[in-house]
Design a protein around this motif. Structure first.
Motif, PDB file in Angstrom:
ATOM      1  N   LEU A 134       0.671  45.622   6.169  1.00 32.72           N
ATOM      2  CA  LEU A 134      -0.490  45.898   6.639  1.00 32.72           C
ATOM      3  C   LEU A 134      -1.300  46.625   5.706  1.00 32.72           C
ATOM      4  N   LYS A 135      -2.603  46.232   5.392  1.00 28.32           N
ATOM      5  CA  LYS A 135      -3.444  46.861   4.378  1.00 28.32           C
ATOM      6  C   LYS A 135      -4.038  47.894   5.073  1.00 28.32           C
ATOM      7  N   LEU A 136      -4.014  49.107   4.301  1.00 30.84           N
ATOM      8  CA  LEU A 136      -4.797  50.307   4.820  1.00 30.84           C
ATOM      9  C   LEU A 136      -5.926  50.760   4.252  1.00 30.84           C
ATOM     10  N   SER A 137      -6.767  51.549   4.853  1.00 27.06           N
ATOM     11  CA  SER A 137      -8.154  51.967   4.078  1.00 27.06           C
ATOM     12  C   SER A 137      -7.826  53.173   3.733  1.00 27.06           C
ATOM     13  N   GLU A 196       6.937  48.718  15.588  1.00 28.38           N
ATOM     14  CA  GLU A 196       6.823  47.363  15.736  1.00 28.38           C
ATOM     15  C   GLU A 196       7.638  46.631  14.462  1.00 28.38           C
ATOM     16  N   GLY A 197       8.041  47.245  13.591  1.00 28.45           N
ATOM     17  CA  GLY A 197       9.190  46.577  12.637  1.00 28.45           C
ATOM     18  C   GLY A 197       8.107  45.892  11.406  1.00 28.45           C
ATOM     19  N   VAL A 198       7.187  46.411  11.074  1.00 31.04           N
ATOM     20  CA  VAL A 198       6.236  45.865  10.195  1.00 31.04           C
ATOM     21  C   VAL A 198       7.062  45.862   8.714  1.00 31.04           C
ATOM     22  N   SER A 199       6.900  44.972   7.981  1.00 28.85           N
ATOM     23  CA  SER A 199       7.579  44.951   6.696  1.00 28.85           C
ATOM     24  C   SER A 199       7.504  46.041   5.450  1.00 28.85           C
ATOM     25  N   GLY A 200       6.102  46.144   5.500  1.00 31.37           N
ATOM     26  CA  GLY A 200       5.479  47.090   4.363  1.00 31.37           C
ATOM     27  C   GLY A 200       4.089  47.259   4.676  1.00 31.37           C
ATOM     28  N   PHE A 201       3.517  48.041   3.582  1.00 27.75           N
ATOM     29  CA  PHE A 201       1.858  48.405   3.567  1.00 27.75           C
ATOM     30  C   PHE A 201       1.487  48.207   2.002  1.00 27.75           C
ATOM     31  N   ILE A 202       0.219  48.046   2.443  1.00 30.29           N
ATOM     32  CA  ILE A 202      -0.637  47.796   1.068  1.00 30.29           C
ATOM     33  C   ILE A 202      -1.720  49.131   1.134  1.00 30.29           C
TER      34      ILE A 202
END
Ligand code: FMN
Length: 323
Positions: free
Chosen positions: A179-182, A200-206
């Motif tokens: 998920l790309k964050l602001s 929800e089991g997201v793999s990681g963040f940007i």
């Protein structure tokens, strides 16, 4: 822009991973530079190990009226309000099918400006192109498209992530989802978003996209609408990165992006919690040779500090970035 000579970055201490994805080195290019998957081969010649394509929307769109990209040359920054111009999912799928190299490909997924159902748009792009990507990046943080549908509210985000998970099952693949964050979220909003994603089991963040905030300056260019990138973004994006690292206890990988223009910046992002890095604006001002320069610098810094591999340095200074 694109060198003919292939640069190889293969220092052993830079080999790393993003979850299950092995990276020859931690350096990549974020979405927005190769929006249409037309320059994959050339961009990998710079030495990067991963390239994020897009943002891709279901249907082609031309983006905002020009001018929409502004150089603030004195501070090596950019302001852009491109508006997710791209050739659309079908055209990009054709390009992706042709690519047979071994660099890691991320696919940034977004929605059309005139869409009545942005959630459906994300699923459409994933169905069309997802198979050909090594990971998916959800762009819910673009400052340049109308956010009638605020996908960063917890309920909508949770529904979107569930739908993507079901869609991937239907399609028979399971690509890591980032998920790309602001950098502009309030701390409580960021907190909620991360909680939902972990649930929800997201793999990681940007961390992060461009910022709507501006430095104090009388340069009239700062009044242009759009997202600001480059050095001014470094502090807010690194703070966001460190907050995500703290809240997740380093349990999921984070791609650090925003304002990296020197080896020192790159090393700071790693120590603030990034497992891998992306840079864009600095390449516009310093050229693609910067990739190799930063890689060599990082490798030396790690050696000097007694780390045998970059993964050992991830997050060690994240507390210094927390308020
Ligand atoms: C001209 C331009 C276009 C961009 N387009 C996208 C995009 O389509 N999708 C996206 O998620 N980020 C986009 N970005 C943001 C970058 O991916 C990155 O997050 C941002 O530039 C911060 O990194 P930097 O300071 O190294 O440039 C764009 C940035 C620029 C300068």
């Amino acid at each position: 822009m694109f060198p003919f000579i292939t640069t190889k970055i293969d220092q052993q201490n830079l080999k790393t991973r993003l979850g299950n994805i092995e990276l020859a080195n931690p350096l990549g290019i974020p979405s927005g530079l190769d929006k249409n998957a037309t320059s994959i081969k050339g961009l990998f010649k710079t030495g990067i190990s991963f390239l994020e394509l897009g943002t891709v929307t279901p249907f082609p769109q031309s983006g905002n009226d020009k001018p929409r990209l502004f150089r603030i040359a004195s501070s090596h920054e950019l302001i852009n309000r491109m508006g997710l111009n791209n050739h659309g999912a079908e055209a990009i799928r054709r390009k992706l099918k042709q690519w047979s190299g071994n660099g890691i490909i991320g696919l940034s997924v977004g929605y059309n400006k005139n869409s009545n159902d942005p959630m459906q748009d994300f699923l459409h792009v994933i169905a069309e192109c997802g198979l050909y990507a090594d990971y998916l990046a959800l762009n819910i943080s673009c400052p340049n498209i109308k956010m009638d549908w605020d996908l960063s509210t917890p309920e909508k985000l949770s529904t979107l992530l569930q739908k993507i998970s079901w869609k991937q099952k239907d399609l028979g693949f399971d690509k890591p989802l980032y998920l790309k964050l602001s950098p502009d979220y309030e701390p409580t909003q960021l907190n909620e978003i991360i909680s939902v994603c972990l649930g929800e089991g997201v793999s990681g963040f940007i961390a992060t996209n461009s910022t709507l905030s501006r430095p104090v300056s009388d340069n009239p260019l700062y009044q242009e609408r759009g997202g600001l990138t480059g050095p001014y973004l470094f502090e807010s994006s690194t703070k966001t990165l460190a907050r995500v690292y703290a809240q997740t206890n380093g349990s999921v990988p984070i791609i650090g992006v925003g304002g990296i223009s020197t080896t020192e910046d790159a090393y700071m992002k790693i120590k603030a919690g990034a497992s891998a890095l992306q840079l864009y604006t600095a390449l516009c001002y310093q050229g693609t040779g910067l990739i190799k320069k930063i890689a060599s610098g990082l490798s030396h810094s790690l050696e000097k500090d007694g780390f045998s591999n970059i993964a050992e340095a991830v997050g060690i200074d994240h507390r210094n970035w927390l308020d």
